[in-house]
Enzyme design. Structure first.
Site, PDB file in Angstrom:
ATOM      1  CE  LYS A  41      -4.556  -1.385   0.825  1.00 47.20           C
ATOM      2  NZ  LYS A  41      -4.444  -2.723   1.414  1.00 47.20           N
TER       3      LYS A  41
ATOM      4  CB  SER B 242      -9.357  -2.120   7.597  1.00 46.70           C
ATOM      5  OG  SER B 242      -8.616  -2.650   6.525  1.00 46.70           O
TER       6      SER B 242
ATOM      7  CG  ASN C 151      -1.488  -3.323   5.822  1.00 39.85           C
ATOM      8  OD1 ASN C 151      -0.970  -3.151   6.919  1.00 39.85           O
ATOM      9  ND2 ASN C 151      -1.686  -4.529   5.309  1.00 39.85           N
TER      10      ASN C 151
ATOM     11  CE1 TYR D 254       6.229   4.750   9.966  1.00 38.40           C
ATOM     12  CE2 TYR D 254       4.053   3.775   9.741  1.00 38.40           C
ATOM     13  CZ  TYR D 254       5.423   3.652   9.717  1.00 38.40           C
ATOM     14  OH  TYR D 254       5.983   2.445   9.448  1.00 38.40           O
TER      15      TYR D 254
ATOM     16  N   GLY E 136      -9.091  -7.148  -2.213  1.00 39.60           N
ATOM     17  CA  GLY E 136     -10.089  -6.580  -1.310  1.00 39.60           C
ATOM     18  C   GLY E 136     -11.021  -5.733  -2.166  1.00 39.60           C
ATOM     19  N   GLY E 137     -10.658  -4.460  -2.359  1.00 39.48           N
ATOM     20  CA  GLY E 137     -11.436  -3.583  -3.232  1.00 39.48           C
ATOM     21  C   GLY E 137     -10.968  -3.617  -4.670  1.00 39.48           C
ATOM     22  N   GLY E 138      -9.830  -4.285  -4.904  1.00 41.38           N
ATOM     23  CA  GLY E 138      -9.374  -4.483  -6.269  1.00 41.38           C
ATOM     24  C   GLY E 138      -8.319  -3.501  -6.770  1.00 41.38           C
ATOM     25  N   GLY E 139      -7.771  -2.684  -5.880  1.00 44.31           N
ATOM     26  CA  GLY E 139      -6.716  -1.754  -6.310  1.00 44.31           C
ATOM     27  C   GLY E 139      -5.456  -2.494  -6.740  1.00 44.31           C
TER      28      GLY E 139
ATOM     29  N   GLY F 143     -15.834 -13.572   2.343  1.00 49.17           N
ATOM     30  CA  GLY F 143     -16.063 -12.221   1.818  1.00 49.17           C
ATOM     31  C   GLY F 143     -15.818 -12.178   0.329  1.00 49.17           C
TER      32      GLY F 143
ATOM     33  CG  ASP G 147     -16.605  -8.013  -2.055  1.00 46.58           C
ATOM     34  OD1 ASP G 147     -15.863  -8.692  -1.312  1.00 46.58           O
ATOM     35  OD2 ASP G 147     -16.255  -6.947  -2.568  1.00 46.58           O
TER      36      ASP G 147
HETATM   37  C1  LIG Z   1      -5.224  -3.760   1.176  1.00 48.39           C
HETATM   38  C2  LIG Z   1      -4.648  -5.092   1.139  1.00 48.39           C
HETATM   39  C3  LIG Z   1      -5.079  -6.057   0.214  1.00 48.39           C
HETATM   40  C4  LIG Z   1      -6.205  -5.794  -0.760  1.00 48.39           C
HETATM   41  O1  LIG Z   1      -5.910  -4.740  -1.648  1.00 48.39           O
HETATM   42  P1  LIG Z   1      -7.033  -4.048  -2.514  1.00 48.39           P
HETATM   43  O2  LIG Z   1      -6.324  -3.061  -3.352  1.00 48.39           O
HETATM   44  O3  LIG Z   1      -8.032  -3.416  -1.581  1.00 48.39           O
HETATM   45  O4  LIG Z   1      -7.701  -5.117  -3.305  1.00 48.39           O
HETATM   46  C5  LIG Z   1      -4.422  -7.272   0.198  1.00 48.39           C
HETATM   47  N1  LIG Z   1      -3.433  -7.564   1.056  1.00 48.39           N
HETATM   48  C6  LIG Z   1      -3.011  -6.684   1.979  1.00 48.39           C
HETATM   49  C7  LIG Z   1      -1.917  -7.075   2.895  1.00 48.39           C
HETATM   50  C8  LIG Z   1      -3.594  -5.410   2.049  1.00 48.39           C
HETATM   51  O5  LIG Z   1      -3.167  -4.534   2.955  1.00 48.39           O
END
Ligand SMILES: *Cc1c(COP(=O)(O)O)cnc(C)c1O
Length: 327
Positions: A57, A82, A84, A119, A183-186, A212, A214
């Site tokens: 991230k 949530s 990271n 930080y 997760g959200g697909g980024g 989950g 989705d």
């Molecule tokens: C945020 C995160 C994901 C999912 O990433 P998205 O971009 O929301 O799909 C996967 N693994 C870790 C460790 C993350 O912090």
């Protein structure tokens, strides 16, 4: 498939890679004879658990803040996360000299809360099951003139996340398959664009927690699906709905979305610890668990596995490893 242009291209990922040079780490690519033996494949683990703040991230957050205007950077940034993304925004903002506010759920892991505050971020806590984090974020942004940098549904974040796959392919060459936690697909959308461009023919799969799924439901039905907050140990993938910018890219460039159980994640954590001497958080185990549980036939294939993060409460590790012990 849709002919509408997507919000990012490989050129945006190349631009992000230049912005990140000297700021994000070029994380190691690891291999394991045991993993290759068990799958019959050649697996290349891109270890973003060793990225700054312990997850990929940092790439998206730094790229996004760096591309804001001078005036926006002066006013400051705000993010909801949530975990990271929060730490990533906090560190990236500090390095770029930008004030940052983070909206975090009351049940975020203690390590992630402490690290974010450490930080220098201003942390605002909300109740995950009763309050809407987007509303809170928007209100604070409007009141204080802050720029919102969302965790996934934002072009510069998606492009930044894609740089991990660009590096992986530069290092090991073209891939047959790429597995990416979702997760959200980024991460998945950026990775898919990078794989499509730098390794044409590579088949890209997203991996979600079974509780989950989705993105899997959305992918298979052709439209975004909203689910209740999923109960899973993969806290980085507890998103309720795929992004509106990430989804069209996933639809076009991803083969399918796979799911793994929490028990499989615990076994994978154990494998990483025992065999590869790495601490990987449950969400970071998603892609590897898909590879190691034969969800796809990978025999004879060259496979990239994004190990997305390593932030896990130290006090919980023993419990997860015990849950992952083979009977
Ligand atoms: C945020 C995160 C994901 C999912 O990433 P998205 O971009 O929301 O799909 C996967 N693994 C870790 C460790 C993350 O912090």
């Amino acid at each position: 498939m849709s002919s509408t242009p997507h919000c990012i291209t490989a050129a945006d990922i190349s631009a992000a890679a230049e912005i990140l040079a000297g700021h994000a780490l070029r994380t190691p690519v690891m291999t394991s004879h045991q993993a290759d033996h068990l799958t019959g494949a050649k697996l290349f683990f891109k270890c973003e658990n060793f990225q700054r703040v312990g997850a990929f991230k940092f790439r998206g957050a730094y790229n996004a803040i760096a591309q804001l205007s001078e005036a926006q950077r002066k006013a400051g940034v705000i993010a909801f996360s949530s975990g990271n993304h929060a730490q990533a925004m906090a560190l990236a903002a500090r390095e770029l000299g930008v004030n940052v506010t983070i909206v975090m759920p009351n049940d975020a892991p203690e390590t992630k809360l402490a690290a974010t505050r450490g930080y220098g971020a201003n942390v605002v806590i909300y109740q995950r099951h009763s309050e809407n984090r987007e509303e809170i974020t928007q209100r604070l942004a409007a009141e204080q003139g802050l720029s919102i940098v969302p965790p996934y549904d934002y072009p510069q974040v998606m492009a930044g996340q894609g740089t991990a796959t660009k590096e992986l392919i530069e290092e090991v060459g073209p891939l047959d398959v790429l597995l990416v936690s979702t997760g959200g697909g980024g991460l998945l959308s950026g990775s898919a664009i990078a794989a499509h461009h730098w390794s044409p023919g590579c088949r890209v799969y997203g991996v979600e927690p079974q509780a989950g799924n989705d993105v899997q439901q959305a992918f298979r039905s052709g439209q975004p699906v909203r689910i209740p907050v999923p109960k899973t140990i993969a806290d980085g993938a507890q998103t309720q709905q795929v992004g509106t910018l990430t989804f069209p890219i996933i639809q076009q460039y991803v083969e399918d979305i796979l799911t793994v159980t929490d028990a499989q994640l615990c076994r994978q954590m154990r494998f990483f610890m025992e065999r590869m001497k790495m601490v990987v958080e449950p969400t970071g185990c998603l892609a590897a668990a898909a590879a190691m549980n034969s969800l796809l036939d990978l025999r004879g294939k060259k496979v990239g596995v994004i190990v997305s993060g390593g932030n896990v409460d130290v006090d919980k590790i023993a419990q997860y490893l015990a849950m992952g012990a083979q009977e």
